[in-house]
Design an enzyme around this catalytic site. Structure first.
Site, PDB file in Angstrom:
ATOM      1  N   SER B 154       0.837  -1.194   0.000  1.00  5.28           N
ATOM      2  CA  SER B 154       0.000   0.000   0.000  1.00  5.28           C
ATOM      3  C   SER B 154       0.879   1.255   0.000  1.00  5.28           C
ATOM      4  O   SER B 154       1.760   1.388  -0.849  1.00  5.28           O
ATOM      5  CB  SER B 154      -0.929  -0.059   1.214  1.00  5.28           C
ATOM      6  OG  SER B 154      -1.901   0.945   1.163  1.00  5.28           O
ATOM      7  N   ARG B 224     -11.600   5.861  10.577  1.00  2.00           N
ATOM      8  CA  ARG B 224     -11.120   4.479  10.544  1.00  2.00           C
ATOM      9  C   ARG B 224     -12.200   3.517  10.053  1.00  2.00           C
ATOM     10  O   ARG B 224     -11.916   2.578   9.321  1.00  2.00           O
ATOM     11  CB  ARG B 224     -10.643   4.068  11.945  1.00  2.00           C
ATOM     12  CG  ARG B 224     -10.057   2.691  12.001  1.00  2.00           C
ATOM     13  CD  ARG B 224      -8.877   2.561  11.052  1.00  2.00           C
ATOM     14  NE  ARG B 224      -8.207   1.280  11.206  1.00  2.00           N
ATOM     15  CZ  ARG B 224      -7.167   0.904  10.488  1.00  2.00           C
ATOM     16  NH1 ARG B 224      -6.659   1.717   9.590  1.00  2.00           N
ATOM     17  NH2 ARG B 224      -6.609  -0.270  10.684  1.00  2.00           N
ATOM     18  N   ASP B 319      -8.747  -6.529  -4.398  1.00  4.79           N
ATOM     19  CA  ASP B 319      -8.373  -5.213  -3.868  1.00  4.79           C
ATOM     20  C   ASP B 319      -8.974  -4.143  -4.772  1.00  4.79           C
ATOM     21  O   ASP B 319      -8.509  -3.924  -5.879  1.00  4.79           O
ATOM     22  CB  ASP B 319      -6.836  -5.118  -3.839  1.00  4.79           C
ATOM     23  CG  ASP B 319      -6.347  -3.807  -3.228  1.00  4.79           C
ATOM     24  OD1 ASP B 319      -7.181  -2.918  -2.945  1.00  4.79           O
ATOM     25  OD2 ASP B 319      -5.131  -3.686  -3.031  1.00  4.79           O
ATOM     26  N   HIS B 352      -7.971  -5.104  -0.049  1.00  8.90           N
ATOM     27  CA  HIS B 352      -6.681  -4.426   0.105  1.00  8.90           C
ATOM     28  C   HIS B 352      -5.874  -5.003   1.270  1.00  8.90           C
ATOM     29  O   HIS B 352      -4.641  -5.063   1.219  1.00  8.90           O
ATOM     30  CB  HIS B 352      -6.930  -2.932   0.316  1.00  8.90           C
ATOM     31  CG  HIS B 352      -5.688  -2.098   0.323  1.00  8.90           C
ATOM     32  ND1 HIS B 352      -4.779  -2.128  -0.705  1.00  8.90           N
ATOM     33  CD2 HIS B 352      -5.199  -1.219   1.228  1.00  8.90           C
ATOM     34  CE1 HIS B 352      -3.785  -1.298  -0.433  1.00  8.90           C
ATOM     35  NE2 HIS B 352      -4.008  -0.735   0.733  1.00  8.90           N
ATOM     36  N   ASP B 353      -6.560  -5.429   2.300  1.00  8.64           N
ATOM     37  CA  ASP B 353      -5.886  -6.004   3.472  1.00  8.64           C
ATOM     38  C   ASP B 353      -5.151  -7.312   3.176  1.00  8.64           C
ATOM     39  O   ASP B 353      -4.390  -7.791   4.020  1.00  8.64           O
ATOM     40  CB  ASP B 353      -6.895  -6.250   4.601  1.00  8.64           C
ATOM     41  CG  ASP B 353      -6.976  -5.062   5.557  1.00  8.64           C
ATOM     42  OD1 ASP B 353      -6.159  -4.135   5.411  1.00  8.64           O
ATOM     43  OD2 ASP B 353      -7.858  -5.070   6.439  1.00  8.64           O
TER      44      ASP B 353
END
Lengths: 204, 378
Positions: B154, B224, B319, B352-353
């Site tokens: 990232s 968040r 992602d 994405h994680d």
């Protein structure tokens, strides 16, 4: 000796040796459907080529990286749009032609991206294949190791078929090397040859 | 946690830099500190160093655990350690808390020696280029002229890229994971909503909330929660939470009912309790600004002309925040510059994680590549 000793590999894969013979030292090469990267590695070790492979399978990506060759994961049937026009001296399609869905489009792309193309494929007109069919079964052999129901091969062809295709597509064949079990075949090639390698460019 | 392959007990170190750092914005930091951790041993010719750059909410603690906090395991412990893909038996691995961070390096919550108060709104906006500059000084301090590899996921991947552009001769390999050559408008939009949540929190006080003894918890929490949604995939959320109700039936209230609500609020609260709001703003802005092609009229090929490193570029199929086509754009620019590059598009359900998850094939690719890297200095 290691599995990647160039001399051993040339003996085990006569099509590699035939391809290498046509490629000048230091050429740039794109190998489509590069498998585990053996050919690229062979060409790097014997011809000092700079090159990239394109490969779809996860396992082969890891194998290519282990072999120390550049590999880009991608599907050949979605084209070569990531590659610039005339970016490579040679674009190679080794034992992959028969597994391509959009053959015409890919051959066009090969000659857009490369100044010349090299393809190798199993000759479906080889007499043993013909004999198997006369006997009533699809051929299964070293060159065609798959059962009909479990094969990636969708476009098998004979040498005649390929040459007619090239004529129709205005593709000029520069060299042809026909082999059976590592030995070159000079006569009745479409009947006696099990594998063929062609070098070609855009026709006039 | 399997203790056998964990690097074990680690401790953070601190370096002070007294040479002023002129940031891209023009603001000057006369003095700053960086906290970092190292794992493994630097070899005699100092050729086996790997720098691991962190993403938005990361820090220098990437592997192992602390003596007084045995449960505080580094954020990338599944990737880094003895016998792991980033093998600390072979490599000297460095994790740094970026400048502007909130885990020990000088940042908005640090005391400004000139005022005796936290920097707060006075802390300059730091860019990816500025980070590379500050990290290069740490490399100088550690005697590392050239990294065997710089890697990250990232925003960390963007730093790996920038390293290869800012200091081409100092990076032999750049591993760029789940990154992009620049953020899309949609990505900037998500960041802006997150920033707005913080900026409009009444407890934010223009960034100087420290003096008011409050924390813009609500804003940070919302930021968040939003971010977290974008790091997951639709499928991953459906798998993990579905439409499951905590009480098993509809409550006809605005309290937490669905499992996903509970999860997001928990993640938001946990984060807001540990992270600095100004750092969050700064990190998202660094993401938005990153665009190496900008000074070349948007031409990424030209931007990469300076790079000398070999590259491994990895993306993940689900992602959508940093989608595979964004990574392919990086690969194309490298191909056009005839750089050595390999690219893998990894199947993963985690969005994405995914870059933080333990996945067999992903780790095999990393291991294969880094074994090659290790072969270069043997």
């Amino acid at each position: 000796m290691s599995a990647h000793d160039p001399i051993e590999l040339a003996a085990a894969r006569p099509d590699f040796a035939a391809i290498a013979a046509w490629i000048p030292k230091g050429a740039s090469v794109l190998d489509l459907g590069c498998g585990d990267g053996s050919l690229l590695r062979f060409l790097r070790d014997t011809r000092e080529v700079r090159g990239y492979g394109v490969e779809i399978s996860d396992a082969n990506i890891v194998a290519c990286i282990r072999n120390g060759v550049n590999v880009i994961q991608g599907d050949l049937d979605s084209g070569l749009s990531g590659f610039e026009t005339q970016a490579f001296d040679y674009v190679i399609l080794s034992q992959t032609l028969q597994a391509i869905r959009h053959t015409e489009a890919l051959v066009k792309e090969i000659l857009r991206v490369g100044r010349a193309g090299i393809v190798s494929f199993p000759n479906f007109g080889y007499w043993r294949n013909r004999l198997k069919i006369i006997r009533g079964n699809m051929p299964v052999s070293r060159e065609l190791p798959y059962q009909w129901y479990d094969t990636p091969n969708v476009h098998l062809c004979t040498l005649h078929d390929f040459e007619e295709f090239c004529a129709k597509q205005k593709v000029q064949i520069l060299n042809r090397h026909v082999m059976t079990g590592g030995s070159e075949v000079q006569v009745l090639t479409n009947l006696l040859g099990s594998t063929a390698v062609y070098r070609f460019q855009r026709g006039p | 946690m399997d203790a056998s392959d964990n690097i074990g007990m680690v401790s953070a170190q601190r370096a002070t830099f007294d040479i002023p750092l002129v940031s891209r914005s023009g603001a000057v930091l006369p003095r700053y500190e960086l906290v970092y951790e190292t794992y493994g041993t630097l070899n005699a010719d100092r050729s086996n160093a790997i720098l691991v750059c962190h993403a938005l909410s990361g820090n220098h603690h990437i592997a192992g655990y602390y003596a007084d906090e045995p449960k505080n395991v580094g954020w990338w412990d599944n990737m880094i350690g003895p016998g792991k893909p980033v093998d600390t038996d072979r490599f000297f691995v460095i994790g740094i808390n970026n400048l502007g961070g909130c885990h020990g390096s000088t940042g908005p919550s640090s005391i400004n020696p000139e005022t005796g108060k936290p920097y707060g709104s006075g802390f300059p906006l730091i860019t990816v280029e500025d980070w590379i500059e500050s990290q290069a000084r740490l490399a100088d301090l550690l005697g590392i002229e050239q990294f065997a590899a710089v890697l990250g996921g990232s925003l960390g991947g963007m730093q790996a890229m920038q390293w290869s552009l800012s200091y081409p001769e100092r990076v032999r390999n750049a591993l760029v994971i789940a990154a992009a050559p620049h953020l899309t408008a949609e990505n900037i939009a998500f960041n802006d909503v997150a920033r707005n949540a913080i900026l409009t929190d009444p407890d934010f006080h223009g960034g100087d909330f420290y003096q008011h003894n409050v924390v813009p918890t609500r804003g940070l929490r919302l930021a968040r929660m939003l971010g977290h949604i974008t790091y997951l995939s639709d499928d991953a959320m459906a798998d993990k939470f579905g439409r499951t109700l905590r009480a098993g039936k509809l409550g006809f209230t605005y309290d937490i009912e669905f499992e996903i609500e509970s999860y997001l609020r928990y993640q938001g609260d946990k984060f807001a309790a540990n992270f600095d709001a100004n750092t969050y703003l700064l990190m998202t802005k660094a993401l938005d600004y990153f665009d190496p092609a900008r000074e070349y009229g948007g031409n990424l090929d030209k931007a990469f002309a300076a790079a000398r490193a070999n590259f491994l570029v990895l993306s993940f199929t689900t992602d959508w925040r940093f989608a595979p086509e964004r990574s392919r754009a990086i690969v194309q620019a490298l191909l056009h510059n005839r750089r050595n590059v390999s690219y893998a598009e990894l199947s993963s359900a985690h969005g994405h994680d995914s870059f933080l998850m333990q996945d067999k094939h992903y780790h095999e690719v990393m291991r294969a590549y880094l074994e090659r890297v290790a072969g270069e200095f043997k």
